[in-house]
Design a protein around this motif. Sequence first.
Motif, PDB file in Angstrom:
ATOM      1  N   GLN A 129       0.838  -1.205   0.000  1.00  0.00           N
ATOM      2  CA  GLN A 129       0.000   0.000   0.000  1.00  0.00           C
ATOM      3  C   GLN A 129       0.869   1.250   0.000  1.00  0.00           C
ATOM      4  O   GLN A 129       0.591   2.204  -0.706  1.00  0.00           O
ATOM      5  CB  GLN A 129      -0.953   0.008   1.208  1.00  0.00           C
ATOM      6  N   GLY A 130       1.945   1.206   0.764  1.00  0.00           N
ATOM      7  CA  GLY A 130       2.877   2.336   0.789  1.00  0.00           C
ATOM      8  C   GLY A 130       3.488   2.587  -0.583  1.00  0.00           C
ATOM      9  O   GLY A 130       3.606   3.728  -1.027  1.00  0.00           O
ATOM     10  N   LEU A 131       3.866   1.513  -1.270  1.00  0.00           N
ATOM     11  CA  LEU A 131       4.421   1.633  -2.619  1.00  0.00           C
ATOM     12  C   LEU A 131       3.376   2.159  -3.601  1.00  0.00           C
ATOM     13  O   LEU A 131       3.673   3.009  -4.443  1.00  0.00           O
ATOM     14  CB  LEU A 131       4.957   0.286  -3.104  1.00  0.00           C
ATOM     15  N   ARG A 132       2.141   1.655  -3.477  1.00  0.00           N
ATOM     16  CA  ARG A 132       1.070   2.139  -4.348  1.00  0.00           C
ATOM     17  C   ARG A 132       0.810   3.625  -4.110  1.00  0.00           C
ATOM     18  O   ARG A 132       0.630   4.406  -5.050  1.00  0.00           O
ATOM     19  CB  ARG A 132      -0.201   1.327  -4.144  1.00  0.00           C
ATOM     20  N   GLU A 141       1.513   9.174  -5.991  1.00  0.00           N
ATOM     21  CA  GLU A 141       2.037  10.521  -5.761  1.00  0.00           C
ATOM     22  C   GLU A 141       2.996  10.924  -6.884  1.00  0.00           C
ATOM     23  O   GLU A 141       2.905  12.015  -7.440  1.00  0.00           O
ATOM     24  CB  GLU A 141       2.755  10.572  -4.411  1.00  0.00           C
ATOM     25  N   VAL A 142       3.918  10.026  -7.242  1.00  0.00           N
ATOM     26  CA  VAL A 142       4.881  10.315  -8.314  1.00  0.00           C
ATOM     27  C   VAL A 142       4.156  10.506  -9.638  1.00  0.00           C
ATOM     28  O   VAL A 142       4.469  11.421 -10.401  1.00  0.00           O
ATOM     29  CB  VAL A 142       5.940   9.196  -8.405  1.00  0.00           C
ATOM     30  N   TYR A 143       3.168   9.655  -9.903  1.00  0.00           N
ATOM     31  CA  TYR A 143       2.407   9.803 -11.143  1.00  0.00           C
ATOM     32  C   TYR A 143       1.658  11.137 -11.167  1.00  0.00           C
ATOM     33  O   TYR A 143       1.605  11.806 -12.195  1.00  0.00           O
ATOM     34  CB  TYR A 143       1.430   8.644 -11.332  1.00  0.00           C
ATOM     35  N   GLY A 144       1.108  11.548 -10.045  1.00  0.00           N
ATOM     36  CA  GLY A 144       0.433  12.848  -9.962  1.00  0.00           C
ATOM     37  C   GLY A 144       1.388  13.994 -10.242  1.00  0.00           C
ATOM     38  O   GLY A 144       1.050  14.944 -10.957  1.00  0.00           O
ATOM     39  N   GLN A 145       2.601  13.907  -9.702  1.00  0.00           N
ATOM     40  CA  GLN A 145       3.615  14.933  -9.969  1.00  0.00           C
ATOM     41  C   GLN A 145       3.972  14.948 -11.451  1.00  0.00           C
ATOM     42  O   GLN A 145       4.105  16.020 -12.053  1.00  0.00           O
ATOM     43  CB  GLN A 145       4.867  14.677  -9.130  1.00  0.00           C
ATOM     44  N   TYR A 146       4.128  13.770 -12.039  1.00  0.00           N
ATOM     45  CA  TYR A 146       4.427  13.678 -13.469  1.00  0.00           C
ATOM     46  C   TYR A 146       3.301  14.308 -14.294  1.00  0.00           C
ATOM     47  O   TYR A 146       3.562  15.070 -15.227  1.00  0.00           O
ATOM     48  CB  TYR A 146       4.638  12.218 -13.889  1.00  0.00           C
ATOM     49  N   ALA A 147       2.062  13.987 -13.965  1.00  0.00           N
ATOM     50  CA  ALA A 147       0.919  14.514 -14.718  1.00  0.00           C
ATOM     51  C   ALA A 147       0.874  16.037 -14.624  1.00  0.00           C
ATOM     52  O   ALA A 147       0.614  16.719 -15.627  1.00  0.00           O
ATOM     53  CB  ALA A 147      -0.378  13.903 -14.214  1.00  0.00           C
ATOM     54  N   ARG A 148       1.147  16.578 -13.431  1.00  0.00           N
ATOM     55  CA  ARG A 148       1.168  18.045 -13.275  1.00  0.00           C
ATOM     56  C   ARG A 148       2.296  18.656 -14.092  1.00  0.00           C
ATOM     57  O   ARG A 148       2.115  19.664 -14.765  1.00  0.00           O
ATOM     58  CB  ARG A 148       1.302  18.423 -11.803  1.00  0.00           C
TER      59      ARG A 148
END
Length: 132
Positions: free
Chosen positions: A11-14, A19-26
């Motif tokens: 769950q921590g990895l997910r 979070e990383v994907y959200g930063q990438y999308a932004r």
Amino acid sequence: MAETADRDANQGLRDRLAEVYGQYARLRSDLDDLQQRLAAVRVSCESDDGLVRATVGPRGQLVDLSLDQRIFRDADGDRLARTIVATVQEAAAQTAGRIEELMVGYLPADSGTLRYLRDNDFSALLGRYDRG
């Protein structure tokens, strides 16, 4: 117990991946916006006497030139040429400054691209670090 720890770790990895994907999308969205803003840059400058107006695009290319009709009263072609060149150069310099302002949030402060925009030094752009 080990199964619970694995689930917590997964769950921590997910969560971290989300979070990383959200930063990438932004960042991707910001870069699309930046690309549009860079392409839309236009800077106009007027000569000191107000007779020449030059507009340049994002690469410093001349995209418009206006000459006041009063300019034709003086038959000094060399002076006219110098005035046009100086006005275009000022517009290009201001364009480079505007491009640098747009790029500063996306590149490291010491990047060759920003140094080139700031100093017009091709060696900074081309990464010539072997001088010494």
